[in-house]
Design a protein around this motif. Structure first.
Motif, short mmCIF file in Angstrom:
data_model
loop_
_atom_site.label_atom_id
_atom_site.label_comp_id
_atom_site.label_asym_id
_atom_site.label_seq_id
_atom_site.Cartn_x
_atom_site.Cartn_y
_atom_site.Cartn_z
N LEU A 147 27.64 42.65 47.22
CA LEU A 147 28.83 41.81 47.16
C LEU A 147 30.11 42.61 47.46
CD1 LEU A 147 27.89 39.72 44.01
CD2 LEU A 147 28.42 38.75 46.25
N TYR B 41 30.72 28.42 48.71
CA TYR B 41 29.97 28.59 49.96
C TYR B 41 30.42 27.58 51.02
CZ TYR B 41 26.89 32.33 48.67
OH TYR B 41 26.41 33.57 48.34
N ILE C 245 23.27 36.72 44.26
CA ILE C 245 24.51 36.86 45.03
C ILE C 245 25.28 35.55 45.02
CG2 ILE C 245 25.43 37.17 47.37
CD1 ILE C 245 23.12 39.20 47.80
N ASN C 246 24.57 34.45 45.21
CA ASN C 246 25.18 33.11 45.19
C ASN C 246 25.90 32.88 43.87
OD1 ASN C 246 25.75 30.38 45.09
ND2 ASN C 246 23.67 29.70 45.48
N TYR D 166 26.90 35.00 41.48
CA TYR D 166 28.01 35.90 41.16
C TYR D 166 29.21 35.72 42.10
CZ TYR D 166 25.88 38.81 37.53
OH TYR D 166 25.35 39.27 36.35
N GLU D 167 28.98 35.17 43.28
CA GLU D 167 30.07 35.04 44.25
C GLU D 167 31.20 34.16 43.73
OE1 GLU D 167 32.49 35.31 47.52
OE2 GLU D 167 30.78 36.57 46.95
N ALA E 137 34.96 35.56 43.44
CA ALA E 137 36.01 35.00 44.29
C ALA E 137 37.15 34.43 43.45
CB ALA E 137 35.41 33.91 45.18
N ARG F 147 38.54 43.19 46.30
CA ARG F 147 37.13 42.83 46.22
C ARG F 147 36.36 43.77 45.30
NH1 ARG F 147 33.96 38.34 47.18
NH2 ARG F 147 31.84 38.97 47.68
N CYS G 116 34.54 42.76 41.72
CA CYS G 116 33.11 42.99 41.53
C CYS G 116 32.88 43.88 40.30
CB CYS G 116 32.50 43.66 42.76
SG CYS G 116 32.35 42.57 44.19
#
Length: 352
Positions: A75, A153, A238-239, A241-242, A246, A256, A260
């Motif tokens: 990420l 997304y 990943i999905n 935590y994104e 964000a 970024r 993270c």
């Protein structure tokens, strides 16, 4: 509105944290297929004991930490394209492996009891509201329909993307994968004489390795299978935590890497604390948080934004207008169902 918007974001973070625990298990089992430790137990009881020790409180710290570090590295530095390319190969192999496992288990003594269990009809179960709550909660979780993930997304998608067509494919392959898994795992349980109404993540780590061990070429099958599971799980992690990453970037004006780092520290600390109760943790999220997030997103999209906006967004990337039934079905059926699942979960005591 902004305050309410934090609910699905926190929900996504909570799901990511729970999934981090599972990814630690998967990582350990994947590497164990190369060393031989994954298939080392002698019988089903030994497989169960091995998983039980790993899934206990503080039972898998190192592997769990490694899983979240890998996820945050991806990420942070944006090497997710490699994961995507790998999945284009691994996911078809994953499906093929499940078909092979399904054929193999069908010829094992006792498997028929598993098929009878899967396809039986129990009117008393269908009359129980908890059956529907669990089923819809699972659907919300499995399809990532919790509000924030779809929005994050969606913001990255090209305007040429046909959203209804993509959604249809997601629903189809999600259902297909679930059916394939059921047709492998439940009959595999039946061959061992296990109680078939047992659930939870342990099914993947107990009965499938036991089945693979009995197969010709089982060691190679286990390697391919758990590598595929790891890549599939990594994309899901990943999905999840994104969305919170964000959000932290936008709301607190962090870079970024810093965002993270913040989310990664929270993920490490909480995931280590919930190792022994991760099944209950995920049940609570699917019963309460997913319907709440989906309901809030649904109210905002269909009741606040209005029909004209909704239709314009759905028609982006399409060569023809999407059906006029979409808006009323979602506004008057889908959103109330989200609210009803949440209310029934509260009234009936949720996951008890």
């Amino acid at each position: 509105g902004e305050t309410l918007g934090w609910i699905p974001v926190i929900g996504a973070l909570a799901m990511a944290i729970g999934y981090t625990v599972v990814m630690g298990w998967i990582f350990r089992y994947m590497l164990g297929t190369f060393t031989g430790s994954t298939l080392a137990p002698a019988d089903i009881e030994s497989f169960g004991a091995k998983f039980g020790g790993m899934a206990s409180a503080w039972g898998n710290n190192l592997w769990q930490l490694a899983a979240i570090v890998i996820c945050m590295f991806i990420l942070m530095y944006g090497v997710g394209s490699g994961i995507e390319k790998a999945n284009k190969v691994m996911m078809p192999i994953f499906f093929i492996l499940f078909v092979i496992l399904g054929i193999y288990v069908a010829f094992q003594p006792g498997a028929a009891a598993g098929y009878r269990y899967i396809f039986r009809v129990e009117p008393e179960a269908l009359a129980d509201p908890k059956t529907w709550i669990f089923a819809l909660g699972q659907a919300f979780f499995s399809l990532s329909v919790a509000g924030s993930g779809t929005l994050i997304y969606g913001s990255y998608l090209s305007d040429e993307e046909n959203i209804p067509a993509a959604a249809g494919r997601v629903a189809f392959f999600d259902t297909l994968a679930a059916m394939l898994a059921a047709l492998v795992i439940i009959p595999a349980m039946a061959t061992t004489g296990a109680q078939l109404n047992t659930g939870g993540p342990g099914l993947l780590f107990i009965y499938l390795p036991n089945l693979m061990k009995s197969m010709p070429g089982g060691a190679l099958i286990a390697i391919i299978f758990f590598v595929a599971v790891f890549f599939a799980g990594l994309t899901s992690l990943i999905n999840l935590y994104e969305a919170p990453i964000a959000t932290v970037q936008e709301k607190f004006h962090l870079g970024r890497a810093a965002a993270c780092g913040v989310i990664g520290v929270i993920g490490v600390v909480v995931s280590l604390l919930i190792q022994g109760i991760v099944s209950q943790w995920m049940d609570v999220l699917s019963i309460y948080i997913c319907p709440l997030g989906a309901g809030l997103a649904g109210v905002m999209f269909f009741w606040i934004c209005g029909k004209k906006y909704v239709q314009s967004q759905v028609d982006k990337g399409r060569s023809s207008k999407f059906t006029d039934l979409y808006y009323p079905i979602c506004k008057y059926i889908y959103v109330p169902i989200c609210v009803l699942v949440l209310i029934l979960g509260i009234v009936l005591g949720g996951i008890g």
